[in-house]
Design an enzyme around this catalytic site. Structure first.
Site, PDB file in Angstrom:
ATOM      1  N   ASP A 151       0.957  -1.195   0.069  1.00  0.00           N
ATOM      2  CA  ASP A 151      -0.085   0.290   0.059  1.00  0.00           C
ATOM      3  C   ASP A 151       0.957   1.318   0.001  1.00  0.00           C
ATOM      4  O   ASP A 151       1.796   1.316   0.944  1.00  0.00           O
ATOM      5  CB  ASP A 151      -1.080   0.009   0.986  1.00  0.00           C
ATOM      6  CG  ASP A 151      -2.178   0.332   1.152  1.00  0.00           C
ATOM      7  OD1 ASP A 151      -2.328   1.509   0.493  1.00  0.00           O
ATOM      8  OD2 ASP A 151      -3.222  -0.296   1.408  1.00  0.00           O
ATOM      9  N   GLU A 187      -6.744   4.109  -5.662  1.00  0.00           N
ATOM     10  CA  GLU A 187      -7.878   4.399  -4.983  1.00  0.00           C
ATOM     11  C   GLU A 187      -7.962   5.819  -5.455  1.00  0.00           C
ATOM     12  O   GLU A 187      -7.331   6.850  -5.040  1.00  0.00           O
ATOM     13  CB  GLU A 187      -7.571   4.309  -3.702  1.00  0.00           C
ATOM     14  CG  GLU A 187      -8.943   4.490  -2.917  1.00  0.00           C
ATOM     15  CD  GLU A 187      -8.611   4.923  -1.331  1.00  0.00           C
ATOM     16  OE1 GLU A 187      -9.685   4.592  -0.776  1.00  0.00           O
ATOM     17  OE2 GLU A 187      -7.769   5.732  -0.731  1.00  0.00           O
ATOM     18  N   HIS A 213     -11.157  -2.804   3.272  1.00  0.00           N
ATOM     19  CA  HIS A 213     -10.928  -2.566   4.700  1.00  0.00           C
ATOM     20  C   HIS A 213     -11.784  -1.042   5.131  1.00  0.00           C
ATOM     21  O   HIS A 213     -11.802  -0.971   6.233  1.00  0.00           O
ATOM     22  CB  HIS A 213      -9.734  -2.322   5.005  1.00  0.00           C
ATOM     23  CG  HIS A 213      -9.076  -1.137   4.355  1.00  0.00           C
ATOM     24  ND1 HIS A 213      -8.907  -1.235   2.891  1.00  0.00           N
ATOM     25  CD2 HIS A 213      -8.531  -0.084   4.661  1.00  0.00           C
ATOM     26  CE1 HIS A 213      -8.399   0.007   2.640  1.00  0.00           C
ATOM     27  NE2 HIS A 213      -8.043   0.546   3.557  1.00  0.00           N
ATOM     28  N   ASP A 214     -12.348  -0.487   3.997  1.00  0.00           N
ATOM     29  CA  ASP A 214     -13.415   0.610   4.517  1.00  0.00           C
ATOM     30  C   ASP A 214     -14.685   0.740   4.385  1.00  0.00           C
ATOM     31  O   ASP A 214     -15.501   1.431   4.729  1.00  0.00           O
ATOM     32  CB  ASP A 214     -12.726   1.733   3.576  1.00  0.00           C
ATOM     33  CG  ASP A 214     -11.348   2.256   3.691  1.00  0.00           C
ATOM     34  OD1 ASP A 214     -10.874   2.269   4.964  1.00  0.00           O
ATOM     35  OD2 ASP A 214     -10.876   2.892   2.676  1.00  0.00           O
ATOM     36  N   ASP A 220      -2.994   4.941  -2.056  1.00  0.00           N
ATOM     37  CA  ASP A 220      -4.001   5.460  -1.365  1.00  0.00           C
ATOM     38  C   ASP A 220      -4.362   6.916  -1.853  1.00  0.00           C
ATOM     39  O   ASP A 220      -3.496   7.517  -1.860  1.00  0.00           O
ATOM     40  CB  ASP A 220      -3.292   5.168   0.159  1.00  0.00           C
ATOM     41  CG  ASP A 220      -4.380   5.777   1.229  1.00  0.00           C
ATOM     42  OD1 ASP A 220      -5.313   4.916   1.287  1.00  0.00           O
ATOM     43  OD2 ASP A 220      -4.338   6.649   1.720  1.00  0.00           O
TER      44      ASP A 220
HETATM   45  C1  GLC Z   1      -7.658   5.335   2.237  1.00  0.00           C
HETATM   46  C2  GLC Z   1      -7.642   4.183   3.024  1.00  0.00           C
HETATM   47  C3  GLC Z   1      -8.329   4.321   4.417  1.00  0.00           C
HETATM   48  C4  GLC Z   1      -7.468   5.690   5.168  1.00  0.00           C
HETATM   49  C5  GLC Z   1      -7.463   6.814   4.133  1.00  0.00           C
HETATM   50  C6  GLC Z   1      -6.285   7.752   4.659  1.00  0.00           C
HETATM   51  O1  GLC Z   1      -9.095   5.895   1.933  1.00  0.00           O
HETATM   52  O2  GLC Z   1      -8.356   3.241   2.439  1.00  0.00           O
HETATM   53  O3  GLC Z   1      -8.480   3.140   5.152  1.00  0.00           O
HETATM   54  O4  GLC Z   1      -8.206   5.791   6.145  1.00  0.00           O
HETATM   55  O5  GLC Z   1      -7.163   6.628   2.967  1.00  0.00           O
HETATM   56  O6  GLC Z   1      -5.191   7.109   4.454  1.00  0.00           O
END
Ligand code: GLC
Ligand code: CA
Length: 553
Positions: A103, A259, A332-333, A202
């Site tokens: 990540d 993402e 995970h979100d 991310d």
């Molecule tokens: C992304 C991750 C999340 C995290 C956020 C800040 O959305 O998937 O889990 O809290 O970024 O890094």
């Protein structure tokens, strides 16, 4: 690099499994998952059939946001093990033909990162400009952070504020600074040189901020406005993303999964086209169907299956027109898909398999989030003190601030909490699900004595799904065929054809809790998968049971 495939688009052929390291498997019985724990489970992953692992952040971190707050990009957090443990995991995984993605969190760091510490200590240090500091007695504007409250945090002892799009302990990096950018690229290249196959990247659409830092009209009773209007996918980001790709990824035959929330469909080709910034991106347009925005959980929608179907079709068509998608129903979100997409009372193993087949054979690379392959459901909690996730705690308080009762606030959080998918993986029906010998860092989901990995029909179905996509006569169609959505179906039934030259396979899914009658143009040929064994469709006219999926030609 020892694991690079020769074709340019090798990543289209993968099935990617996402591990949340704190909750996957605890090898040393301290209640926290770790790298050796993942290594112990490589045979499970091999048997499942996945080809790539994406491991959520494992780097040195105070764990305010469970590792998405990185204090050292090149150190392994002691909770998870050592660099030697990582090297062993990488070597063993590669030996089994499993690649590893890490990540990449480069929008922000932890406040404990040395750069930030230097920046705080000395306002004349070059590191001050690695972050976004603004002088003044007042906060520079009214932007609300994703995890609640102002994006601006006061620097102790100074009339000065720093910006954080996420938690106050996740200060944003200043991508306007070329020296900072070069440091990030060098770090990325060192990881790629180590032999990882690529990155999930991310929050990457947040790296460019509107340089006017202007306030906008408030959108909540707190007088603030979501910062995403001024910090997410803003003009100028293309310069940073092109440079990032040129200085790093492009030099390697690696995979990059962005993402990328907030990118409209007409910009997808810049992100995933032939010369796009990334190999693929996650599209959230239908993942967040149950809420108006992924960060305001009290703004729930009354979504219908028809709307879900339309959003999914639009998403797939946009991805196909531009490039390649990263298909997922959990991460995970997100809450558990079985709880989100399937009505209460119908959340069975068959339904878990039904929604699994529905998304798994879409055009793109399928992602499976740990526990999804077991048909796990959301956890039910009664008190806010039972939550670990910072955004759950924020959403609880914001809901009350917006006028909801504590019971309503708790309900919103139970439905959406990121802790739903972060509960420890249940490996068997023993104490703590065989995850650890001691009480884990986060409570197990209460259904684990029944739903676990040692015997599980959803898991069996996922193995069949993966085997069909990877190693069967119809693999080429499932991997590379185009997608065409079927019309003339009931609103509640999603149907698509995957087509390659003259070959076609079809997927039909009943997205509703009602039985649905279907009439096809041609008779069903061979059935490759059927999630509801008691009802075998045949001929042209048949009925699908609630949440039933079939794959056939
Ligand atoms: C992304 C991750 C999340 C995290 C956020 C800040 O959305 O998937 O889990 O809290 O970024 O890094
Ligand atoms: Ca451990």
């Amino acid at each position: 690099m020892n694991n690079v495939e020769t074709t340019k688009d090798w990543w289209k052929e993968e099935v990617i499994y996402q591990v949340y390291p704190k909750s996957f498997n605890d090898s040393n019985d301290d209640g926290i998952g770790d790298l050796q724990g993942i290594r112990e489970k490589l045979p499970y992953l091999k048997d499942l059939g996945i080809t790539t692992l994406w491991i959520c952040p494992i780097f040195t971190s105070p764990m305010v946001d469970n590792g998405y707050d990185i204090a050292d990009f090149e150190g392994i957090d002691p909770q998870f093990g050592t660099m030697a443990d990582f090297d062993e995991l990488l070597a063993d995984a590669n030996q089994l033909g499993i690649k590893i993605l890490l990540d990449l969190v480069i929008n922000h760091t932890s406040d404990e990162h040395q750069w930030f510490q230097e920046a705080l200590k000395d306002k004349h240090s070059k590191y001050r400009d690695y972050y976004i500091f603004k002088e003044g007695k007042e906060r520079p504007n009214n932007w609300r952070s994703i995890f609640g409250g102002s994006v601006w945090e006061k620097v102790p002892g100074e009339d000065c504020y720093y910006l954080h799009v996420f938690d106050k302990r996740q200060p944003d990096l200043n991508w306007e600074n070329p020296e900072l950018r070069q440091e990030i690229y060098a770090m990325i290249n060192r990881w790629l040189d180590k032999g990882i196959a690529g990155f999930r990247i991310d929050s990457i659409t947040f790296i460019k901020k509107d340089q006017d830092y202007a306030s906008l009209p408030a959108d909540g009773v707190d007088g603030l406005v979501s910062c995403k209007h001024k910090t997410r996918n803003r003009p100028g980001i293309e310069i940073f993303l092109n440079e990032l790709k040129r200085e790093t990824f492009e030099k390697y035959n690696c995979v990059t999964v962005g993402e990328a929330p907030g990118v409209p469909y007409d910009e997808f080709s810049q992100f995933i086209g032939e010369d796009g910034y990334f190999s693929m991106i996650f599209d959230f347009h239908y993942a967040d169907i149950d809420v108006e925005s992924g960060s305001d959980w009290f703004k729930r929608t009354n979504w219908t299956t028809k709307e879900f179907k339309e959003l999914l079709i639009n998403s797939q068509e946009a991805l196909q027109a531009a490039g390649w998608g990263a298909n997922f129903i959990e991460n995970h979100d997100q809450p558990r898909a079985l709880s989100k997409l399937v009505k209460e009372g119908f959340q069975t193993a068959e339904a878990a398999a039904g929604i699994g087949v529905m998304y798994f054979f879409l055009r793109g690379t399928p992602f499976i989030y740990q526990g999804q392959e077991l048909g796990m459901v959301n956890a039910q909690r009664e008190q806010i003190s039972q939550f670990d996730d910072i955004s759950s705690i924020d959403n609880y308080h914001r809901s009350i601030q917006e006028g909801f009762s504590p019971e309503e606030a708790m309900n919103f959080v139970n439905l959406r909490s990121r802790d739903n998918s972060r509960t420890p993986m249940p490996w068997n029906n023993q104490q703590f699900g065989g995850f650890s010998k001691v009480a884990p860092w986060l409570e197990m989901t209460e259904e684990y004595p029944r739903v676990h990995a040692s015997e599980n029909s959803v898991l069996d179905m996922y193995k069949q799904m993966i085997a069909l996509r990877q190693h069967s006569a119809i693999s080429p169609i499932l991997k590379t065929g185009s997608i065409r959505f079927l019309t003339d179906l009931p609103d509640n039934v999603l149907g698509y054809a995957r087509e390659l030259e003259n070959d076609t396979v079809y997927v039909l899914t009943n997205l509703s809790p009602e039985e649905e009658a279907v009439t096809l143009a041609d008779e069903i040929g061979e059935i490759y998968l059927n999630t509801h064994a008691i009802n075998e469709p045949a001929g042209k006219e048949f009925t699908l049971l609630p949440y039933q999926s079939v794959l056939f030609n």
